[in-house]
Every structure is written in structure tokens, then in C-alpha cells.
Scaffold this motif. Structure first.
Motif, PDB file in Angstrom:
ATOM      1  N   HIS A   1     -60.443 -48.998  49.393  1.00 39.19           N
ATOM      2  CA  HIS A   1     -59.481 -48.093  50.036  1.00 39.19           C
ATOM      3  C   HIS A   1     -59.154 -48.535  51.459  1.00 39.19           C
ATOM      4  O   HIS A   1     -59.859 -49.339  52.051  1.00 39.19           O
ATOM      5  CB  HIS A   1     -60.042 -46.664  50.046  1.00 39.19           C
ATOM      6  CG  HIS A   1     -61.313 -46.486  50.830  1.00 39.19           C
ATOM      7  ND1 HIS A   1     -61.751 -45.268  51.256  1.00 39.19           N
ATOM      8  CD2 HIS A   1     -62.230 -47.384  51.286  1.00 39.19           C
ATOM      9  CE1 HIS A   1     -62.880 -45.411  51.934  1.00 39.19           C
ATOM     10  NE2 HIS A   1     -63.198 -46.668  51.965  1.00 39.19           N
TER      11      HIS A   1
ATOM     12  N   THR B   1     -84.015 -65.833  47.150  1.00 43.35           N
ATOM     13  CA  THR B   1     -84.204 -67.036  47.962  1.00 43.35           C
ATOM     14  C   THR B   1     -83.874 -66.654  49.410  1.00 43.35           C
ATOM     15  O   THR B   1     -82.720 -66.377  49.717  1.00 43.35           O
ATOM     16  CB  THR B   1     -83.255 -68.166  47.473  1.00 43.35           C
ATOM     17  OG1 THR B   1     -83.536 -68.410  46.089  1.00 43.35           O
ATOM     18  CG2 THR B   1     -83.421 -69.433  48.275  1.00 43.35           C
ATOM     19  N   SER B   2     -84.892 -66.612  50.255  1.00 39.06           N
ATOM     20  CA  SER B   2     -84.614 -66.149  51.625  1.00 39.06           C
ATOM     21  C   SER B   2     -84.544 -67.326  52.584  1.00 39.06           C
ATOM     22  O   SER B   2     -85.308 -68.292  52.471  1.00 39.06           O
ATOM     23  CB  SER B   2     -85.685 -65.156  52.078  1.00 39.06           C
ATOM     24  OG  SER B   2     -86.905 -65.816  52.220  1.00 39.06           O
TER      25      SER B   2
ATOM     26  N   GLY C   1     -76.796 -64.790  52.267  1.00 33.24           N
ATOM     27  CA  GLY C   1     -76.371 -63.419  51.988  1.00 33.24           C
ATOM     28  C   GLY C   1     -75.407 -63.405  50.818  1.00 33.24           C
ATOM     29  O   GLY C   1     -74.381 -64.085  50.843  1.00 33.24           O
TER      30      GLY C   1
ATOM     31  N   GLY D   1     -78.293 -55.603  49.069  1.00 28.47           N
ATOM     32  CA  GLY D   1     -78.194 -54.949  50.376  1.00 28.47           C
ATOM     33  C   GLY D   1     -77.172 -53.814  50.315  1.00 28.47           C
ATOM     34  O   GLY D   1     -77.092 -53.072  49.328  1.00 28.47           O
ATOM     35  N   THR D   2     -76.366 -53.715  51.344  1.00 26.31           N
ATOM     36  CA  THR D   2     -75.414 -52.602  51.455  1.00 26.31           C
ATOM     37  C   THR D   2     -74.375 -52.609  50.329  1.00 26.31           C
ATOM     38  O   THR D   2     -73.858 -51.555  49.944  1.00 26.31           O
ATOM     39  CB  THR D   2     -74.712 -52.687  52.837  1.00 26.31           C
ATOM     40  OG1 THR D   2     -75.726 -52.824  53.839  1.00 26.31           O
ATOM     41  CG2 THR D   2     -73.901 -51.456  53.115  1.00 26.31           C
TER      42      THR D   2
ATOM     43  N   THR E   1     -64.070 -53.439  50.846  1.00 23.53           N
ATOM     44  CA  THR E   1     -62.650 -53.626  50.534  1.00 23.53           C
ATOM     45  C   THR E   1     -62.068 -54.877  51.173  1.00 23.53           C
ATOM     46  O   THR E   1     -61.183 -55.522  50.603  1.00 23.53           O
ATOM     47  CB  THR E   1     -61.859 -52.387  51.029  1.00 23.53           C
ATOM     48  OG1 THR E   1     -62.450 -51.219  50.482  1.00 23.53           O
ATOM     49  CG2 THR E   1     -60.395 -52.461  50.656  1.00 23.53           C
TER      50      THR E   1
ATOM     51  N   SER F   1     -69.827 -46.114  48.828  1.00 28.91           N
ATOM     52  CA  SER F   1     -69.223 -44.984  48.094  1.00 28.91           C
ATOM     53  C   SER F   1     -68.448 -45.491  46.875  1.00 28.91           C
ATOM     54  O   SER F   1     -67.873 -44.698  46.134  1.00 28.91           O
ATOM     55  CB  SER F   1     -68.272 -44.198  49.005  1.00 28.91           C
ATOM     56  OG  SER F   1     -68.942 -43.729  50.143  1.00 28.91           O
ATOM     57  N   LYS F   2     -68.374 -46.779  46.711  1.00 27.14           N
ATOM     58  CA  LYS F   2     -67.745 -47.418  45.564  1.00 27.14           C
ATOM     59  C   LYS F   2     -66.226 -47.168  45.533  1.00 27.14           C
ATOM     60  O   LYS F   2     -65.633 -46.951  44.490  1.00 27.14           O
ATOM     61  CB  LYS F   2     -68.409 -46.987  44.242  1.00 27.14           C
ATOM     62  CG  LYS F   2     -69.935 -46.981  44.400  1.00 27.14           C
ATOM     63  CD  LYS F   2     -70.708 -47.029  43.139  1.00 27.14           C
ATOM     64  CE  LYS F   2     -72.193 -46.869  43.379  1.00 27.14           C
ATOM     65  NZ  LYS F   2     -72.764 -47.676  44.469  1.00 27.14           N
TER      66      LYS F   2
HETATM   67  C1  LIG Z   1     -73.008 -45.300  52.680  1.00 27.94           C
HETATM   68  C2  LIG Z   1     -71.970 -46.378  52.707  1.00 27.94           C
HETATM   69  C3  LIG Z   1     -70.745 -46.175  52.075  1.00 27.94           C
HETATM   70  C4  LIG Z   1     -69.782 -47.184  52.100  1.00 27.94           C
HETATM   71  N1  LIG Z   1     -68.650 -47.004  51.374  1.00 27.94           N
HETATM   72  C5  LIG Z   1     -67.720 -47.976  51.343  1.00 27.94           C
HETATM   73  C6  LIG Z   1     -66.592 -47.839  50.500  1.00 27.94           C
HETATM   74  O1  LIG Z   1     -66.472 -46.878  49.734  1.00 27.94           O
HETATM   75  N2  LIG Z   1     -65.668 -48.833  50.524  1.00 27.94           N
HETATM   76  C7  LIG Z   1     -65.791 -49.922  51.333  1.00 27.94           C
HETATM   77  O2  LIG Z   1     -64.891 -50.739  51.332  1.00 27.94           O
HETATM   78  N3  LIG Z   1     -66.891 -50.116  52.096  1.00 27.94           N
HETATM   79  C8  LIG Z   1     -67.862 -49.173  52.106  1.00 27.94           C
HETATM   80  N4  LIG Z   1     -68.999 -49.338  52.844  1.00 27.94           N
HETATM   81  C9  LIG Z   1     -69.165 -50.573  53.617  1.00 27.94           C
HETATM   82  C10 LIG Z   1     -69.601 -51.732  52.732  1.00 27.94           C
HETATM   83  O3  LIG Z   1     -70.526 -51.314  51.760  1.00 27.94           O
HETATM   84  C11 LIG Z   1     -70.197 -52.859  53.581  1.00 27.94           C
HETATM   85  O4  LIG Z   1     -69.344 -53.139  54.659  1.00 27.94           O
HETATM   86  C12 LIG Z   1     -70.381 -54.137  52.772  1.00 27.94           C
HETATM   87  O5  LIG Z   1     -71.028 -53.874  51.550  1.00 27.94           O
HETATM   88  C13 LIG Z   1     -71.184 -55.138  53.571  1.00 27.94           C
HETATM   89  O6  LIG Z   1     -71.331 -56.304  52.788  1.00 27.94           O
HETATM   90  P1  LIG Z   1     -72.092 -57.558  53.350  1.00 27.94           P
HETATM   91  O7  LIG Z   1     -72.024 -58.599  52.308  1.00 27.94           O
HETATM   92  O8  LIG Z   1     -71.576 -57.904  54.697  1.00 27.94           O
HETATM   93  O9  LIG Z   1     -73.586 -57.034  53.556  1.00 27.94           O
HETATM   94  P2  LIG Z   1     -74.706 -56.809  52.430  1.00 27.94           P
HETATM   95  O10 LIG Z   1     -74.151 -56.285  51.191  1.00 27.94           O
HETATM   96  O11 LIG Z   1     -75.802 -56.032  53.059  1.00 27.94           O
HETATM   97  O12 LIG Z   1     -75.204 -58.277  52.118  1.00 27.94           O
HETATM   98  C14 LIG Z   1     -76.064 -58.988  52.989  1.00 27.94           C
HETATM   99  C15 LIG Z   1     -77.099 -59.664  52.120  1.00 27.94           C
HETATM  100  O13 LIG Z   1     -77.850 -60.569  52.913  1.00 27.94           O
HETATM  101  C16 LIG Z   1     -79.147 -60.655  52.348  1.00 27.94           C
HETATM  102  N5  LIG Z   1     -80.032 -61.247  53.366  1.00 27.94           N
HETATM  103  C17 LIG Z   1     -80.399 -60.718  54.549  1.00 27.94           C
HETATM  104  N6  LIG Z   1     -81.199 -61.587  55.215  1.00 27.94           N
HETATM  105  C18 LIG Z   1     -81.341 -62.686  54.429  1.00 27.94           C
HETATM  106  C19 LIG Z   1     -82.033 -63.915  54.568  1.00 27.94           C
HETATM  107  N7  LIG Z   1     -82.744 -64.205  55.657  1.00 27.94           N
HETATM  108  N8  LIG Z   1     -81.967 -64.802  53.555  1.00 27.94           N
HETATM  109  C20 LIG Z   1     -81.259 -64.533  52.437  1.00 27.94           C
HETATM  110  N9  LIG Z   1     -80.564 -63.368  52.261  1.00 27.94           N
HETATM  111  C21 LIG Z   1     -80.599 -62.463  53.249  1.00 27.94           C
HETATM  112  C22 LIG Z   1     -79.465 -59.206  51.996  1.00 27.94           C
HETATM  113  O14 LIG Z   1     -80.463 -59.140  51.002  1.00 27.94           O
HETATM  114  C23 LIG Z   1     -78.120 -58.690  51.518  1.00 27.94           C
HETATM  115  O15 LIG Z   1     -77.990 -58.708  50.109  1.00 27.94           O
HETATM  116  C24 LIG Z   1     -70.013 -48.376  52.807  1.00 27.94           C
HETATM  117  C25 LIG Z   1     -71.254 -48.583  53.425  1.00 27.94           C
HETATM  118  C26 LIG Z   1     -72.230 -47.595  53.360  1.00 27.94           C
HETATM  119  C27 LIG Z   1     -73.561 -47.830  53.963  1.00 27.94           C
END
Ligand SMILES: Cc1cc2nc3c(=O)[nH]c(=O)nc-3n(C[C@H](O)[C@H](O)[C@H](O)COP(=O)(O)OP(=O)(O)OC[C@H]3O[C@@H](n4cnc5c(N)ncnc54)[C@H](O)[C@@H]3O)c2cc1C
Length: 549
Positions: A66, A191-192, A26, A56-57, A376, A62-63
Motif C-alpha cells: 500500500h 548463514t550469519s 539479509g 526478520g521483520t 511495498t 500487516s501484510k
Molecule cells: C508491525 C509491522 C507492520 C508492518 N506493515 C507493513 C505493511 O503492511 N506494508 C509494508 O509495506 N510494510 C510494512 N511494514 C514494514 C516492513 O515489514 C519492513 O519495512 C520490511 O519488512 C523490512 O524488510 P528488510 O528486508 O529491510 O528487513 P528484514 O525483513 O528484517 O530482513 C533483514 C534480515 O537480515 C537478517 N540478518 C540480520 N543480521 C544478519 C547477519 N549478521 N547475517 C545474516 N543475516 C542477518 C535477519 O535475520 C533478517 O531476516 C511493517 C513493519 C512492522 C514491524
């Protein structure tokens, strides 16, 4: 250090296949953060993603960086404090990417609990100590409208202005990955991780992965494996804990983008308390030539790889925005949109009440899963994971990331901006190009200007929707790991989100530049434009892409 370019992919794959201390699955904010933290504590690291980095997320937020003022309503004081303190850290570590912004909290004659607002904002200020971005103030309606002219028709009584930060989420992840690479981490997009490697003793010692660009399958052996796959975490987790209840409840959030004159905000964002009585609040955020409006917060049961805007989302956000601003936005005003899923932790209550806290699980066999939290707080999440890994290794190495600048040396923002603007002037580029380059690339903007100096044709702007030049495409393919046109237009420049044509008129030109950097041929260029258009359509759902004849 090798350039972060797909041109070096085969070498990077061979290194990863040779084995590492830590395999991070990830490459969103969380995984990128773990990679940097682990590499900077002396561990060898490979971080992989099944798509592009931040695909992903972490590119759909909201960018905002905070504390989350609205979580005070749920008495989540420690969560808000943690967010505010991280905001202060990130402003120091990435001053170009984490920029202070004023926020207006409007108050109408019918606003509930208005006496509590001042108290909430004072608490928010106190959490940041003396280093707040700004202290909140009560302002009259005229002052609020001067900051956010879109409020003019809303019947505002008065307002508050307070400080928080805006960012570019995908570029923040990129800066963390680039910094991790500077500490030796390998970063492989497309790369999964298909299957965890589990030994006879039950220990997880790597993963079988598939290269999405070549179709090859190979193993990455690792002493530690970290599952940082956001809303996808349950897929890997159940490989080592069969029958386990899912730990994540995906919550869908969409944002709409309109041209700034349709919802004008001078310099401030607006926090929009719901007037529909459903308790949800939204933001309107100035974004260059556009304004962002969002977000929703609804439990999501669809495919995690197919999340997109539907008609109910579109109608809800438009109606909520129109109610608050007394505006008359219609579907035709929407020029772009994105939809993402929050990895919320399972628990009772409505979606908007579910905590934004993070959690870490150490499974039998050693797999470490980290999810929940926010963009954040990625650095704190990463520190929790790497503290555990170094403890398992019997080492005592403190987390260093509070002192590692992201994507540069930490030079003062104003000094960098002054240099970039001077460079732009000398090359005949506009101030707007210079300001955008500085905000997105910080000190590395100098590399883009060098490209233009060497070939003036690369100074051409790509779209009327945003001030981006062709040299940025070359930079993305040469130093930012971009493999596809979608990587460049959607997550390096964000052009796909800013206009109905998604930058398609410049798509072939950009695809040719990427091809030249990464060794692809004409057939790839021809197919790539169509693949990009399909990716945009899949993300936009009900919002059509239109290209002027
Ligand atoms: C609408 C919305 C608004 C938000 N606004 C804010 C904000 O303004 N400020 C803030 O601080 N947070 C905000 N958040 C929360 C924040 O965006 C998330 O908590 C954060 O981006 C999560 O990051 P992550 O790395 O955990 O997950 P992700 O960014 O989803 O990363 C996980 C990655 O794992 C990869 N993956 C999955 N399975 C596999 C696999 N088997 N092999 C390889 N790769 C894999 C996916 O492709 C993905 O890129 C918001 C979320 C949403 C949905």
C-alpha cells in the motif's frame, strides 16, 4: 537451475565460498530484492540470512502492499505516491500474491476532520492515476456494515470504501528469492555474517560466515557487500564505522489473530482510526478463517532477536479493537499473534510520525547499507543499491525488475485459478484449498497438485485452522528452501499464526515429510517437534499454546 532445497546446501555453500560479485547480507524483502536486481543485471550473487528467509521483520508486517493512506496526515506525499505506484507494479508482477482488497474507512459522529477525509482519499486515487485498484466512494452505514459486519455495533455514521492490496509477506519474499535463483543467485538461509573481510587498503571484500545448520565457519569473498539486515544494520555498519551513532530506531508492532466469527469482515478490511485519542490507527483485516487486528507502534529497546508479544501489547490491541467495534473481545479469543520491529530511521518525533522512507549509506571501504522503507517499496530500494554497484563497476545497465514476473511467467490470475480449481476438483480437494494454493503459489500450485496426483495421501488437510495439505510440506522442503518445521508452518503456510495449537497436532507428520526430502533421521524428527513448539512459544510471548487432548 538447482532445486531450492537444503538437500543441495553443500553444493551451494561450495559455490558461495568460491566468491561472487555481490554478497547480500539479509534475506528479508530488501535483501531478496537486491539479490534479484543484481542477478538480473548480470552480477553473480549470494544472498544469506542468519535465519530462514523473511524470518526478520518481513514476516511480521500487516501484510499490506500500500501507499499508506495515514502518512498523508504527515504530508508525506512523495512517500505515499511511491508506495501506490509500487503497489500497481507488484500487482502486475505477482498477481497471485498482491491481491486487491476493499478497505472501509468508518466515520462516526465524533470523527475529527471528517471533511478532509474525502480529499485525502481523492489524493490517494490520483497518485495511482487511472490504474487504481478502485476509486474511493462514500457509502452509508448499512453498506459499510455489509462489507464489514463487525462494524454493526459501533454506532457508525457513514463510511468510505477505497482500494489497496493485501499480500502474504513471507511468501512475497520467497517469490523474489526464487526468481533471483532463476537468474543464478545463490540463496543460503541459516548463514550469519559474523565479520566483514576488510583488506589492508580498507576495502570490504566479503564476510566470514557461520553455517547455523552445521556450525562450520567459512569465507564468502565478494567484490561488493550489501548490508540489508533491517533493524540489525548497525551491527555490520559499526564494523567499518566504529563509534557511529545507530541509524535505526526499532519500533515494535504486534498483531493479534482471532477466529473470523468473533470479528466478522465479509470481504473488506477496516482502517480503525484511534478512539483512544492517541493518534494511532489500526487495521482489521480478513484472513481466511481468521481476522487480523493490529498494529502497535512503540519504541523498542529490548533484544532484537527476542521480540515477542507482552501483556501491554495484548491489552492495548484488544482495547483499541473493542473501542472501535463496540466488541467484547477477550484474551481467550486470541488464537495467534506475532511481533516485529520496524527499521525506522533516526529522527525526532513520535514513533508513528517517524518516516517510512528508506536510506542508503556507502561507507568507507565500500560496504553499502540499505534500510528503512517498507515491504511495498523493496524493489525501489533494491534498484538504488544496484544502480550504485553497477556505477562503481563502470557499467551502464538499467534496472529490469519492473518487467520480471515473480514466481511464475505472469500468467493472468483468473486463468491460473481456473486451472487450479479444476485440478483440485479432479483430485477431490476442496475449492478453499485450491483458492489458497493459487493465492500463495500462483502458477507453481500445479506442482503441488502433481504431488497429490502421485500420492493421494498428500492431499490430506493438516489443520482445521487453514486449508493446507500435506503436499505443501513436501513442496516447501523440495522447492522453497525450507530447512525446519518452523520454516514450513510459520513462513510457508502461516499455520503457526492461525490457531492456539499452532498446527502442533500435525507437526510430527510434517517433520517426517521434511526429513524425507532433506536427508534427516528419526532423531531429528523427534527433536524438531520440540524445537518448533519452543520457537512458537518464544514468538507468542504471553499467549500460551494449547493443544486439545
Ligand atoms: C508491525 C509491522 C507492520 C508492518 N506493515 C507493513 C505493511 O503492511 N506494508 C509494508 O509495506 N510494510 C510494512 N511494514 C514494514 C516492513 O515489514 C519492513 O519495512 C520490511 O519488512 C523490512 O524488510 P528488510 O528486508 O529491510 O528487513 P528484514 O525483513 O528484517 O530482513 C533483514 C534480515 O537480515 C537478517 N540478518 C540480520 N543480521 C544478519 C547477519 N549478521 N547475517 C545474516 N543475516 C542477518 C535477519 O535475520 C533478517 O531476516 C511493517 C513493519 C512492522 C514491524
Amino acid at each position: 537451475m538447482r532445486p531450492f532445497s537444503q538437500a543441495y546446501r553443500a553444493t551451494e555453500v561450495a559455490d558461495a565460498a568460491g566468491g561472487v560479485d555481490v554478497l547480500v547480507v539479509g534475506m528479508g524483502a530488501t535483501g531478496a530484492g537486491v539479490a534479484l536486481d543484481a542477478a538480473s543485471r548480470g552480477l553473480s550473487v549470494a544472498v544469506i540470512d542468519k535465519g530462514d528467509l523473511a524470518s526478520g521483520t518481513s514476516s511480521k508486517s500487516s501484510k499490506l502492499v500500500h501507499g499508506g493512506l495515514r502518512y498523508l496526515e504527515n504530508y508525506e506525499f512523495s512517500l505515499v505516491r511511491e508506495g501506490v505506484l509500487e503497489r500497481q507494479q507488484l500487482m502486475r508482477l505477482a498477481p497471485h500474491l498482491v491481491r486487491p482488497m476493499d478497505f472501509v474507512y468508518p466515520v462516526w459522529p465524533d470523527t475529527a476532520r471528517r471533511r478532509l477525509l474525502g480529499l485525502g482519499l481523492t489524493t490517494y486515487d490520483v497518485f495511482a492515476g487511472l490504474r487504481n485498484v478502485r476509486r474511493h466512494e462514500r457509502i452509508d452505514a448499512a453498506e459499510a456494515i455489509a462489507l464489514a459486519p463487525a462494524l454493526a455495533g459501533s454506532g457508525l455514521d457513514y463510511g468510505y470504501v477505497y482500494g489497496d492490496c493485501a499480500t502474504d509477506d513471507a511468501r512475497l519474499v520467497l517469490a523474489v528469492v526464487q526468481t533471483a535463483r532463476a537468474f543464478g543467485a545463490l540463496a543460503l538461509t541459516y548463514t550469519s555474517a559474523d565479520k566483514l573481510l576488510v583488506g589492508r587498503d580498507g576495502a570490504v571484500h566479503g564476510a566470514v560466515v557461520t553455517d547455523g545448520l552445521t556450525g562450520a565457519t567459512y569465507e564468502i569473498p565478494a567484490r561488493h557487500v550489501v548490508n540489508a539486515t533491517g533493524v540489525w544494520v548497525d551491527r555490520l555498519l559499526t564494523q567499518v564505522e566504529a563509534g557511529r551513532e545507530p541509524m535505526v530506531v526499532p519500533s515494535k508492532g504486534v498483531h493479534l489473530v482471532v477466529d473470523a466469527p468473533r470479528l466478522p469482515l465479509e470481504s473488506a478490511s477496516v482502517l480503525l482510526p484511534s478512539r483512544a485519542g492517541d493518534g494511532r490507527s489500526m487495521f482489521a483485516i480478513p484472513w481466511g478463517r481468521q481476522t487480523i487486528l493490529g498494529t502497535t507502534d512503540t519504541e523498542y529497546h529490548g533484544g532484537l532477536d527476542e521480540i515477542s508479544l507482552d501483556q501491554a501489547d495484548l491489552d492495548y490491541v484488544l482495547r483499541a479493537g473493542n473501542d472501535v467495534f463496540g466488541a467484547s473481545l477477550v484474551e481467550g479469543d486470541v488464537v495467534g499473534a506475532w511481533a516485529g520491529a520496524r527499521p525506522l530511521l533516526k529522527g525526532g518525533g513520535a514513533m508513528s510520525d517517524l518516516s517510512r522512507r528508506h536510506t542508503m549509506i556507502a561507507s568507507p571501504g565500500g560496504l553499502v547499507t540499505i534500510t528503512g522503507g517498507k515491504l511495498t517499496t523493496y524493489r525501489r530500494m533494491a534498484a538504488d543499491v544496484v544502480d550504485l554497484l553497477v556505477a562503481r563497476d563502470g557499467r551502464h545497465v538499467e534496472c529490469r525488475t519492473a518487467d520480471i514476473p515473480l514466481g511464475g511467467t505472469g500468467r493472468a490470475y483468473d486463468a491460473v485459478l481456473a486451472d487450479v480449481l479444476a485440478g483440485c476438483l479432479a483430485l477431490g480437494l476442496t475449492e478453499e484449498v485450491g483458492a489458497t494454493l493459487t493465492r500463495q503459489q500462483g502458477e507453481l500450485a500445479a506442482d503441488v497438485l502433481s504431488l497429490v496426483a502421485a500420492d493421494r495421501s498428500l492431499g490430506a488437510e493438516l489443520s482445521p485452522a487453514a486449508p493446507h495439505v500435506a503436499a505443501e510440506v513436501v513442496q516447501a522442503a523440495r522447492h522453497e528452501g525450507a530447512a525446519t518445521l518452523d520454516d514450513v508452518f510459520s513462513r510457508r503456510m502461516r499455520l503457526s499464526l492461525r490457531s492456539r495449537d499452532a498446527g502442533l497436532p500435525a507437526a510430527e507428520q510434517a517433520a517426517r515429510l521434511i526429513a524425507a526430502e532433506t536427508g534427516r533421521d528419526d532423531a531429528w524428527v523427534a527433536g524438531e517437534v520440540a524445537r518448533y513448539a519452543a520457537a512458537v512459544a518464544a514468538e507468542r510471548g504471553v499467549l500460551a499454546t494449547t493443544v486439545a487432548a
